[in-house]
Design an enzyme around this catalytic site. Structure first.
Site, mmCIF file in Angstrom:
data_model
loop_
_atom_site.group_PDB
_atom_site.id
_atom_site.type_symbol
_atom_site.label_atom_id
_atom_site.label_comp_id
_atom_site.label_asym_id
_atom_site.label_seq_id
_atom_site.Cartn_x
_atom_site.Cartn_y
_atom_site.Cartn_z
ATOM 1 N N SER A 69 -28.721 5.335 -29.854
ATOM 2 C CA SER A 69 -27.946 6.492 -30.289
ATOM 3 C C SER A 69 -28.725 7.293 -31.328
ATOM 4 O O SER A 69 -28.755 8.521 -31.275
ATOM 5 C CB SER A 69 -26.591 6.043 -30.846
ATOM 6 O OG SER A 69 -25.858 5.396 -29.832
ATOM 7 N N LYS B 246 -22.931 0.923 -40.657
ATOM 8 C CA LYS B 246 -23.883 2.042 -40.799
ATOM 9 C C LYS B 246 -23.159 3.387 -40.878
ATOM 10 O O LYS B 246 -22.015 3.509 -40.417
ATOM 11 C CB LYS B 246 -24.903 2.025 -39.663
ATOM 12 C CG LYS B 246 -24.337 2.111 -38.275
ATOM 13 C CD LYS B 246 -25.431 1.813 -37.250
ATOM 14 C CE LYS B 246 -24.850 1.652 -35.876
ATOM 15 N NZ LYS B 246 -25.784 1.039 -34.945
ATOM 16 N N ARG C 18 -32.218 -4.639 -24.674
ATOM 17 C CA ARG C 18 -33.163 -3.632 -24.179
ATOM 18 C C ARG C 18 -34.587 -4.167 -24.201
ATOM 19 O O ARG C 18 -35.379 -3.887 -23.314
ATOM 20 C CB ARG C 18 -33.077 -2.370 -25.040
ATOM 21 C CG ARG C 18 -31.782 -1.622 -24.867
ATOM 22 C CD ARG C 18 -31.562 -0.647 -25.983
ATOM 23 N NE ARG C 18 -31.429 -1.358 -27.258
ATOM 24 C CZ ARG C 18 -31.366 -0.779 -28.439
ATOM 25 N NH1 ARG C 18 -31.433 0.531 -28.530
ATOM 26 N NH2 ARG C 18 -31.221 -1.493 -29.530
ATOM 27 N N HIS D 135 -25.669 2.654 -22.639
ATOM 28 C CA HIS D 135 -24.394 1.920 -22.754
ATOM 29 C C HIS D 135 -23.670 1.913 -21.398
ATOM 30 O O HIS D 135 -23.096 0.895 -20.994
ATOM 31 C CB HIS D 135 -23.489 2.564 -23.811
ATOM 32 C CG HIS D 135 -24.028 2.515 -25.213
ATOM 33 N ND1 HIS D 135 -24.192 3.629 -25.983
ATOM 34 C CD2 HIS D 135 -24.436 1.464 -25.979
ATOM 35 C CE1 HIS D 135 -24.675 3.277 -27.182
ATOM 36 N NE2 HIS D 135 -24.830 1.971 -27.200
HETATM 37 N N1 COA Z 1 -28.416 1.264 -24.523
HETATM 38 C C1 COA Z 1 -28.596 2.161 -25.489
HETATM 39 N N2 COA Z 1 -28.498 1.879 -26.796
HETATM 40 C C2 COA Z 1 -28.212 0.620 -27.122
HETATM 41 C C3 COA Z 1 -28.004 -0.377 -26.162
HETATM 42 C C4 COA Z 1 -28.127 -0.017 -24.813
HETATM 43 N N3 COA Z 1 -27.983 -0.897 -23.831
HETATM 44 N N4 COA Z 1 -27.760 -1.536 -26.802
HETATM 45 C C5 COA Z 1 -27.792 -1.271 -28.092
HETATM 46 N N5 COA Z 1 -28.063 0.034 -28.297
HETATM 47 C C6 COA Z 1 -28.263 0.712 -29.576
HETATM 48 C C7 COA Z 1 -27.068 1.432 -30.067
HETATM 49 O O1 COA Z 1 -27.035 2.763 -29.581
HETATM 50 C C8 COA Z 1 -27.289 1.382 -31.550
HETATM 51 O O2 COA Z 1 -28.197 2.389 -31.893
HETATM 52 P P1 COA Z 1 -28.207 3.023 -33.335
HETATM 53 O O3 COA Z 1 -28.449 1.919 -34.324
HETATM 54 O O4 COA Z 1 -29.309 3.965 -33.211
HETATM 55 O O5 COA Z 1 -26.856 3.663 -33.518
HETATM 56 C C9 COA Z 1 -27.996 0.063 -31.768
HETATM 57 O O6 COA Z 1 -28.576 -0.255 -30.544
HETATM 58 C C10 COA Z 1 -27.079 -1.022 -32.207
HETATM 59 O O7 COA Z 1 -26.143 -1.272 -31.200
HETATM 60 P P2 COA Z 1 -24.549 -1.129 -31.301
HETATM 61 O O8 COA Z 1 -24.032 -1.461 -29.975
HETATM 62 O O9 COA Z 1 -24.141 0.175 -31.894
HETATM 63 O O10 COA Z 1 -24.231 -2.275 -32.178
HETATM 64 P P3 COA Z 1 -24.003 -2.262 -33.630
HETATM 65 O O11 COA Z 1 -25.027 -3.202 -34.104
HETATM 66 O O12 COA Z 1 -23.936 -0.952 -34.271
HETATM 67 O O13 COA Z 1 -22.513 -2.833 -33.580
HETATM 68 C C11 COA Z 1 -20.828 -4.470 -33.905
HETATM 69 C C12 COA Z 1 -22.314 -4.107 -33.870
HETATM 70 C C13 COA Z 1 -19.945 -3.290 -34.267
HETATM 71 C C14 COA Z 1 -20.456 -4.997 -32.551
HETATM 72 C C15 COA Z 1 -20.774 -5.577 -34.983
HETATM 73 O O14 COA Z 1 -21.255 -5.076 -36.198
HETATM 74 C C16 COA Z 1 -19.382 -6.108 -35.183
HETATM 75 O O15 COA Z 1 -18.948 -6.899 -34.403
HETATM 76 N N6 COA Z 1 -18.702 -5.656 -36.246
HETATM 77 C C17 COA Z 1 -17.331 -6.085 -36.559
HETATM 78 C C18 COA Z 1 -17.296 -7.023 -37.758
HETATM 79 C C19 COA Z 1 -17.717 -8.404 -37.356
HETATM 80 O O16 COA Z 1 -17.119 -9.054 -36.538
HETATM 81 N N7 COA Z 1 -18.799 -8.852 -37.994
HETATM 82 C C20 COA Z 1 -19.397 -10.122 -37.690
HETATM 83 C C21 COA Z 1 -20.343 -9.989 -36.522
HETATM 84 S S1 COA Z 1 -21.358 -11.410 -36.369
#
Ligand code: COA
Length: 168
Positions: free
Chosen positions: A136, A46, A98, A22
């Protein structure tokens, strides 16, 4: 855009916890944008290991230790990401790619966010090859099982993850 206008991007995620992957994306985003707001999802879909307050603190301390806190703010958000981005008057959502496997999910989110708010662009940064295998969950899993996680997460996160070790 006025010449003096600052371009803010929002880097949203769960950050459970923040990793060096990140941090790599934040640094790349700072090349393009004047400032970046790291937006920690308060109620992600999640199940999380660290509560919102802890996830926020880990990001804040990591950004401070990296010496980039003058251009990086840290906040939590709830509800739709596009609404949060609008409220901050930010111009873009930052996401990291990634591997090709990230693309499908990321494209789906970017297109849905565009449908919800046409003027907000999603900008992707390609993660460094050193970080392309980090997530993560995988880092937490290694920590829980007593494996070596040094170099994968910021130093302040290292301590919190070590306490997850089931064997020591
Ligand atoms: N380096 C390391 N890990 C990375 C990474 C990077 N460059 N890019 C992504 N990841 C990993 C994260 O660690 C995470 O790992 P995990 O699943 O093991 O915890 C995974 O990839 C997912 O990435 P993350 O950045 O945590 O995204 P997310 O998918 O959990 O979050 C939100 C997505 C919160 C941004 C999205 O759900 C959101 O916008 N929610 C709000 C509600 C909304 O607007 N919904 C409509 C969206 S279309």
């Amino acid at each position: 855009m006025k010449k003096t206008e600052r371009r803010l991007a929002v880097y949203a995620g769960t950050f459970d916890p923040i990793t060096n992957g990140h941090i790599d994306i934040i640094r790349r985003a700072l090349i393009v944008f004047d400032s970046v707001c790291v937006a920690v999802a308060d109620k992600p879909s999640k199940k999380v290991t660290f509560d919102t307050k802890t996830r926020l603190q880990l990001v804040t301390d990591a950004v401070e230790a990296e010496g980039i806190s003058d251009r990086v703010s840290v906040d939590s958000f709830d509800g739709l990401l596009v609404d949060y981005v609008s409220s901050k008057k930010a111009v873009a959502i930052v996401r990291g790619l990634r591997a090709v496997t990230d693309y499908e999910y990321e494209a789906q989110m970017a297109l849905m966010n565009r449908r919800l708010s046409a003027h907000i662009e999603t900008v992707f940064f390609v993660a460094s090859e050193n970080h392309s295998f980090i997530s993560s969950s995988i880092v937490k899993n290694v920590a829980e099982n007593g494996g070596q996680i040094e170099g994968l997460v910021p130093a302040n996160v290292y301590g919190s993850l070590k306490s997850l070790n089931k064997y020591g």
